[in-house]
Design a protein around this motif. Structure first.
Motif, PDB file in Angstrom:
ATOM      1  N   GLU A 282       1.339  -1.063   0.001  1.00 56.14           N
ATOM      2  CA  GLU A 282      -0.104  -0.257   0.280  1.00 56.14           C
ATOM      3  C   GLU A 282       1.097   1.022   0.342  1.00 56.14           C
ATOM      4  O   GLU A 282       2.174   1.355   0.593  1.00 56.14           O
ATOM      5  CB  GLU A 282      -0.609  -0.257   1.256  1.00 56.14           C
ATOM      6  N   GLY A 283       0.648   2.667  -0.619  1.00 56.41           N
ATOM      7  CA  GLY A 283       1.405   3.418  -0.773  1.00 56.41           C
ATOM      8  C   GLY A 283       2.430   3.831  -1.824  1.00 56.41           C
ATOM      9  O   GLY A 283       3.205   4.372  -1.870  1.00 56.41           O
ATOM     10  N   GLU A 284       2.975   2.368  -2.632  1.00 54.91           N
ATOM     11  CA  GLU A 284       4.320   2.436  -3.496  1.00 54.91           C
ATOM     12  C   GLU A 284       4.048   3.646  -4.431  1.00 54.91           C
ATOM     13  O   GLU A 284       4.600   4.325  -5.080  1.00 54.91           O
ATOM     14  CB  GLU A 284       4.728   1.331  -3.605  1.00 54.91           C
ATOM     15  N   ASP A 285       2.592   3.899  -5.167  1.00 49.73           N
ATOM     16  CA  ASP A 285       2.849   4.946  -5.739  1.00 49.73           C
ATOM     17  C   ASP A 285       3.039   6.428  -5.790  1.00 49.73           C
ATOM     18  O   ASP A 285       2.354   6.892  -6.293  1.00 49.73           O
ATOM     19  CB  ASP A 285       1.690   5.087  -6.837  1.00 49.73           C
ATOM     20  N   LEU A 286       2.875   7.047  -4.088  1.00 50.26           N
ATOM     21  CA  LEU A 286       3.011   7.917  -3.477  1.00 50.26           C
ATOM     22  C   LEU A 286       4.022   8.735  -3.865  1.00 50.26           C
ATOM     23  O   LEU A 286       5.276   7.783  -4.147  1.00 50.26           O
ATOM     24  CB  LEU A 286       3.057   8.198  -1.935  1.00 50.26           C
ATOM     25  N   PRO A 287       4.266  10.038  -4.270  1.00 54.23           N
ATOM     26  CA  PRO A 287       5.230  10.861  -4.864  1.00 54.23           C
ATOM     27  C   PRO A 287       6.105  10.569  -4.105  1.00 54.23           C
ATOM     28  O   PRO A 287       7.549  10.875  -4.471  1.00 54.23           O
ATOM     29  CB  PRO A 287       4.589  12.723  -4.838  1.00 54.23           C
ATOM     30  N   PHE A 288       6.335  10.618  -3.309  1.00 60.73           N
ATOM     31  CA  PHE A 288       7.931  10.023  -2.234  1.00 60.73           C
ATOM     32  C   PHE A 288       8.618   9.080  -2.032  1.00 60.73           C
ATOM     33  O   PHE A 288       9.824   8.853  -1.712  1.00 60.73           O
ATOM     34  CB  PHE A 288       7.716  10.616  -0.653  1.00 60.73           C
ATOM     35  N   PRO A 386      17.541  -5.110  10.231  1.00 63.23           N
ATOM     36  CA  PRO A 386      17.303  -6.835   9.597  1.00 63.23           C
ATOM     37  C   PRO A 386      16.157  -7.538   8.807  1.00 63.23           C
ATOM     38  O   PRO A 386      15.817  -7.733  10.617  1.00 63.23           O
ATOM     39  CB  PRO A 386      18.586  -7.246  10.072  1.00 63.23           C
ATOM     40  N   GLU A 387      15.945  -8.308   8.630  1.00 61.07           N
ATOM     41  CA  GLU A 387      14.750  -9.271   8.806  1.00 61.07           C
ATOM     42  C   GLU A 387      13.461  -8.512   8.965  1.00 61.07           C
ATOM     43  O   GLU A 387      12.705  -9.083   9.633  1.00 61.07           O
ATOM     44  CB  GLU A 387      14.921 -10.280   9.988  1.00 61.07           C
ATOM     45  N   HIS A 388      13.048  -7.131   8.826  1.00 58.83           N
ATOM     46  CA  HIS A 388      12.248  -6.861   8.317  1.00 58.83           C
ATOM     47  C   HIS A 388      11.999  -5.846   7.038  1.00 58.83           C
ATOM     48  O   HIS A 388      11.965  -6.561   6.042  1.00 58.83           O
ATOM     49  CB  HIS A 388      12.543  -5.413   8.887  1.00 58.83           C
ATOM     50  N   CYS A 389      10.585  -5.907   6.751  1.00 59.91           N
ATOM     51  CA  CYS A 389       9.826  -5.752   5.387  1.00 59.91           C
ATOM     52  C   CYS A 389       9.209  -3.766   5.419  1.00 59.91           C
ATOM     53  O   CYS A 389       8.291  -4.399   6.883  1.00 59.91           O
ATOM     54  CB  CYS A 389       8.957  -7.132   5.008  1.00 59.91           C
ATOM     55  N   VAL A 390       8.538  -3.595   4.579  1.00 57.56           N
ATOM     56  CA  VAL A 390       7.720  -2.678   4.936  1.00 57.56           C
ATOM     57  C   VAL A 390       6.399  -3.231   4.553  1.00 57.56           C
ATOM     58  O   VAL A 390       5.904  -4.229   3.470  1.00 57.56           O
ATOM     59  CB  VAL A 390       7.651  -2.364   3.406  1.00 57.56           C
ATOM     60  N   VAL A 391       5.208  -2.244   5.055  1.00 55.17           N
ATOM     61  CA  VAL A 391       4.032  -2.797   5.316  1.00 55.17           C
ATOM     62  C   VAL A 391       3.511  -2.108   4.550  1.00 55.17           C
ATOM     63  O   VAL A 391       2.317  -2.371   3.247  1.00 55.17           O
ATOM     64  CB  VAL A 391       4.029  -2.797   6.901  1.00 55.17           C
ATOM     65  N   SER A 392       3.526  -0.565   4.651  1.00 58.37           N
ATOM     66  CA  SER A 392       3.062   0.677   3.644  1.00 58.37           C
ATOM     67  C   SER A 392       3.528   1.288   3.573  1.00 58.37           C
ATOM     68  O   SER A 392       4.418   1.828   5.080  1.00 58.37           O
ATOM     69  CB  SER A 392       1.367   1.098   4.017  1.00 58.37           C
ATOM     70  N   PHE A 393       3.093   2.699   3.232  1.00 62.35           N
ATOM     71  CA  PHE A 393       3.308   3.569   2.922  1.00 62.35           C
ATOM     72  C   PHE A 393       2.512   4.777   3.089  1.00 62.35           C
ATOM     73  O   PHE A 393       0.614   4.070   2.621  1.00 62.35           O
ATOM     74  CB  PHE A 393       4.589   4.418   1.788  1.00 62.35           C
ATOM     75  N   GLN A 394       2.446   6.250   3.926  1.00 63.07           N
ATOM     76  CA  GLN A 394       1.634   6.551   3.786  1.00 63.07           C
ATOM     77  C   GLN A 394       1.230   8.264   3.848  1.00 63.07           C
ATOM     78  O   GLN A 394       2.623   9.003   3.539  1.00 63.07           O
ATOM     79  CB  GLN A 394       0.980   6.243   5.826  1.00 63.07           C
ATOM     80  N   SER A 395       0.731   8.348   3.126  1.00 60.84           N
ATOM     81  CA  SER A 395       0.001   9.656   2.470  1.00 60.84           C
ATOM     82  C   SER A 395       0.890  10.745   3.631  1.00 60.84           C
ATOM     83  O   SER A 395       1.125  12.201   3.161  1.00 60.84           O
ATOM     84  CB  SER A 395      -1.383  10.327   2.077  1.00 60.84           C
ATOM     85  N   MET A 397       3.847  10.630   4.923  1.00 66.78           N
ATOM     86  CA  MET A 397       5.391  10.668   4.314  1.00 66.78           C
ATOM     87  C   MET A 397       5.664  10.413   5.713  1.00 66.78           C
ATOM     88  O   MET A 397       6.854  10.151   6.505  1.00 66.78           O
ATOM     89  CB  MET A 397       6.019  12.287   4.855  1.00 66.78           C
ATOM     90  N   LYS A 398       4.824   9.028   6.575  1.00 64.13           N
ATOM     91  CA  LYS A 398       5.700   7.475   7.633  1.00 64.13           C
ATOM     92  C   LYS A 398       5.292   6.278   6.635  1.00 64.13           C
ATOM     93  O   LYS A 398       4.412   6.179   5.816  1.00 64.13           O
ATOM     94  CB  LYS A 398       4.322   7.303   8.278  1.00 64.13           C
ATOM     95  N   CYS A 399       6.028   5.319   7.080  1.00 65.66           N
ATOM     96  CA  CYS A 399       6.066   4.195   6.590  1.00 65.66           C
ATOM     97  C   CYS A 399       5.728   3.389   7.878  1.00 65.66           C
ATOM     98  O   CYS A 399       6.231   4.030   8.775  1.00 65.66           O
ATOM     99  CB  CYS A 399       7.665   4.130   5.508  1.00 65.66           C
ATOM    100  N   LEU A 400       5.938   2.002   7.989  1.00 68.52           N
ATOM    101  CA  LEU A 400       5.270   1.219   8.761  1.00 68.52           C
ATOM    102  C   LEU A 400       6.729  -0.413   8.006  1.00 68.52           C
ATOM    103  O   LEU A 400       5.866  -0.560   7.145  1.00 68.52           O
ATOM    104  CB  LEU A 400       3.940   0.854   8.429  1.00 68.52           C
ATOM    105  N   LEU A 401       7.050  -0.571   9.206  1.00 67.63           N
ATOM    106  CA  LEU A 401       7.760  -1.996   8.691  1.00 67.63           C
ATOM    107  C   LEU A 401       6.973  -2.904   9.946  1.00 67.63           C
ATOM    108  O   LEU A 401       6.735  -2.682  11.457  1.00 67.63           O
ATOM    109  CB  LEU A 401       9.186  -0.994   9.279  1.00 67.63           C
ATOM    110  N   ALA A 415      11.477   7.257   0.481  1.00 66.86           N
ATOM    111  CA  ALA A 415      11.965   5.722  -0.026  1.00 66.86           C
ATOM    112  C   ALA A 415      12.729   5.982  -0.936  1.00 66.86           C
ATOM    113  O   ALA A 415      12.217   6.278  -1.961  1.00 66.86           O
ATOM    114  CB  ALA A 415      10.346   5.093   0.720  1.00 66.86           C
ATOM    115  N   LEU A 416      13.311   4.710  -1.326  1.00 64.74           N
ATOM    116  CA  LEU A 416      13.740   4.184  -2.387  1.00 64.74           C
ATOM    117  C   LEU A 416      13.929   2.959  -1.914  1.00 64.74           C
ATOM    118  O   LEU A 416      14.575   2.715  -1.011  1.00 64.74           O
ATOM    119  CB  LEU A 416      15.425   4.165  -2.147  1.00 64.74           C
TER     120      LEU A 416
END
Length: 510
Positions: A282-288, A386-395, A397-401, A415-416
């Protein structure tokens, strides 16, 4: 540079060539060199350190390598490619390179202008392919001399200013100059975008037809006319097959000139950098959220990121991700580094790189291992997950790991997502998926390369269609050159057998 002139492109019967190469990176350049009549012979003044291979080479010193038995020569050789001809060509050009030696090539090159195979190389930019788009300040993973193409010493072209690794700028200049130095310009068409490659059939009755794909077409008597009829050519090694290549050439920033060509053989040399792999969250298409390291460099150069910015999130554990980490830290920008693997995973690329040759990458690996979110702060601007993954990006400018059995939220500036790239074969039927070793999955250079004959590089499921380079698992320039050797050997033998070897020394199709 040749032009696919508008009056030529719009003519009723498009030209037919023996070979069209899609992609003008080092794969396409090397293949153009061999198809232009340059032939490799054993240099009898040298001795190959492999005594078994050397004995085989001595059996036919009067014959170019391209006219010898690829399977026989490559039998028993070992190297860092799954393709035996790639290992063969590499050991002829760089004997015992994997053992740290720098022996001279055991080949000498002679040009036979009477045995050229006319061809065109279609590329989106100037010769060199994706190397022109890479960050100019980074260093190549491979040694500079391993990036060179046959017949032109890399150090001679760069005034010997680097003895080990090189920058992408140096390599891209080398490839561009190589084409000019070897007189290959007439074969290259720049700023060309292929949009469709379809298989056709010659309409001669003796060549045979059978039921096949419903989107196939038949060329009437080979004179350029074709009709829809739902039939497919017999698998006769390309002898009865034609390919129609359509696309456009960008002659100005906003002017597209369409073209259409026929080819007896098509070579896929498009590389692997067309489509970045996505997380699918979720949110991978956000502009940041970005998928290229060049976007980080652009943001830094434009002053959008500085020491006061929120941290940059880097996702991935490969060399591109490491380059992004270094780029950000060198600009005093804080980094959050997220990757799925454990830091002790033997598959991490850093485990395969010598520390003395790649100190900057081992610096990143050291940070990945020692500077986790739960450890004592050794690197105040860098935190490893390490051993983490991205759950979502929020509008906002927050990311959930997710990791360590918990969820973590962070405010970021950018985010890259740098977890690899896949080829984009949209111009082929079904995006070329049916060509893969596993036809139920998309083509992937690492997980699902195109299935080829290991000695000719011809697609096992499509005679007359060849693939080389990353598309068949050869991601390093050292080994992609083997595709050029295998393809050239195959086509020379095939044309000679059919009595159609070109002997006029020119290209009449441009």
């Amino acid at each position: 540079m040749p032009l696919l002139e508008e009056n030529t492109l719009s003519q009723e019967h498009p030209p037919t060539l023996p070979v069209v190469i899609i992609g003008n990176g080092p794969s396409g350049i090397c293949l153009s060199y061999l198809l232009s009549g340059y032939k490799p012979y054993l240099d009898t003044a040298t001795v190959h350190p492999n005594p078994i291979l050397y004995r085989k080479l001595q059996e036919a010193t009067h014959l170019p390598i391209t006219e010898q038995d690829m399977k026989y020569l490559s039998e028993g050789l070992e190297g860092r490619s799954r393709n035996p001809v790639a290992v063969l060509f590499d050991t002829l050009l760089h004997p015992n390179a994997d053992f740290g030696y720098e022996f001279p090539p055991v080949l000498k090159w002679r040009r036979d202008k009477h045995q050229q195979i006319p061809h065109l190389v279609l590329g989106k930019g100037t010769p060199g392919g994706a190397w022109h788009a890479m960050e100019g300040s980074m260093l190549t993973v491979s040694l500079g001399i391993w990036m060179e193409l046959p017949g032109v010493n890399y150090r001679d072209m760069t005034n010997g200013k680097r003895s080990d690794r090189a920058t992408p700028e140096e390599i891209s200049s080398y490839y561009k100059d190589y084409v000019k130095l070897k007189g290959l310009q007439k074969n290259f068409v720049d700023n060309t975008y292929v949009t469709s490659v379809q298989k056709l059939c010659r309409g001669h009755e003796q060549e045979g037809l059978e039921n096949g794909q419903e989107d196939q077409r038949v060329v009437d008597g080979g004179n350029g006319h074709f009709e829809e009829n739902g039939k497919e050519c017999e698998n006769n090694g390309g002898g009865g097959t034609l390919w129609e290549i359509r696309g456009y050439r960008q002659v100005q920033s906003d002017t597209h000139v369409p073209f259409s060509l026929f080819a007896e053989n098509v070579v896929l040399a498009t590389g692997a950098s067309d489509s970045p792999v996505r997380l699918g969250v979720e949110g991978e298409d956000l502009p940041f959220v970005f998928h290229s390291i060049s976007d980080l460099g652009l943001a830094v150069s434009q002053g959008k990121l500085d020491v006061n910015s929120d941290p940059v999130l880097v996702v991935g554990a490969g060399l591109s991700a490491a380059d992004a980490v270094l780029c950000a830290l060198n600009s005093n920008i804080r980094v959050l580094h997220v990757f799925r693997k454990n830091v002790d995973n033997p598959d991490l690329i850093f485990k395969q790189l010598p520390k003395t040759l790649y100190p900057e990458y081992h610096k990143v690996y050291n940070m990945m291992s020692s500077q986790t979110c739960s450890s004592i702060s050794l690197f105040p601007d860098y935190t490893s997950f390490p051993e983490h993954c991205v759950v979502s990006f929020q509008s906002d400018m927050k990311c959930l790991l997710q990791g360590d059995n918990s969820l973590k939220a962070f405010k970021i500036s950018m985010a890259l997502v740098l977890i690899g790239t896949n080829p984009n074969l949209f111009f082929l039927k079904g995006q070329g998926q049916y060509l893969g070793q596993d036809p139920t999955r998309p083509i992937s250079c690492k997980q699902n390369p195109i299935d080829i004959n290991p000695y000719t590089f011809e697609c096992t499921k499509e005679p007359g269609l060849f693939a080389m380079g990353p598309l068949v698992g050869d991601n390093f320039v050292r080994f992609l050159k083997g595709g050029a050797l295998g393809i050239t050997s195959c086509l020379l033998k095939r044309l000679k057998k059919r009595g159609k070897l070109i002997s006029n020394g020119g290209n009449n199709f441009i």
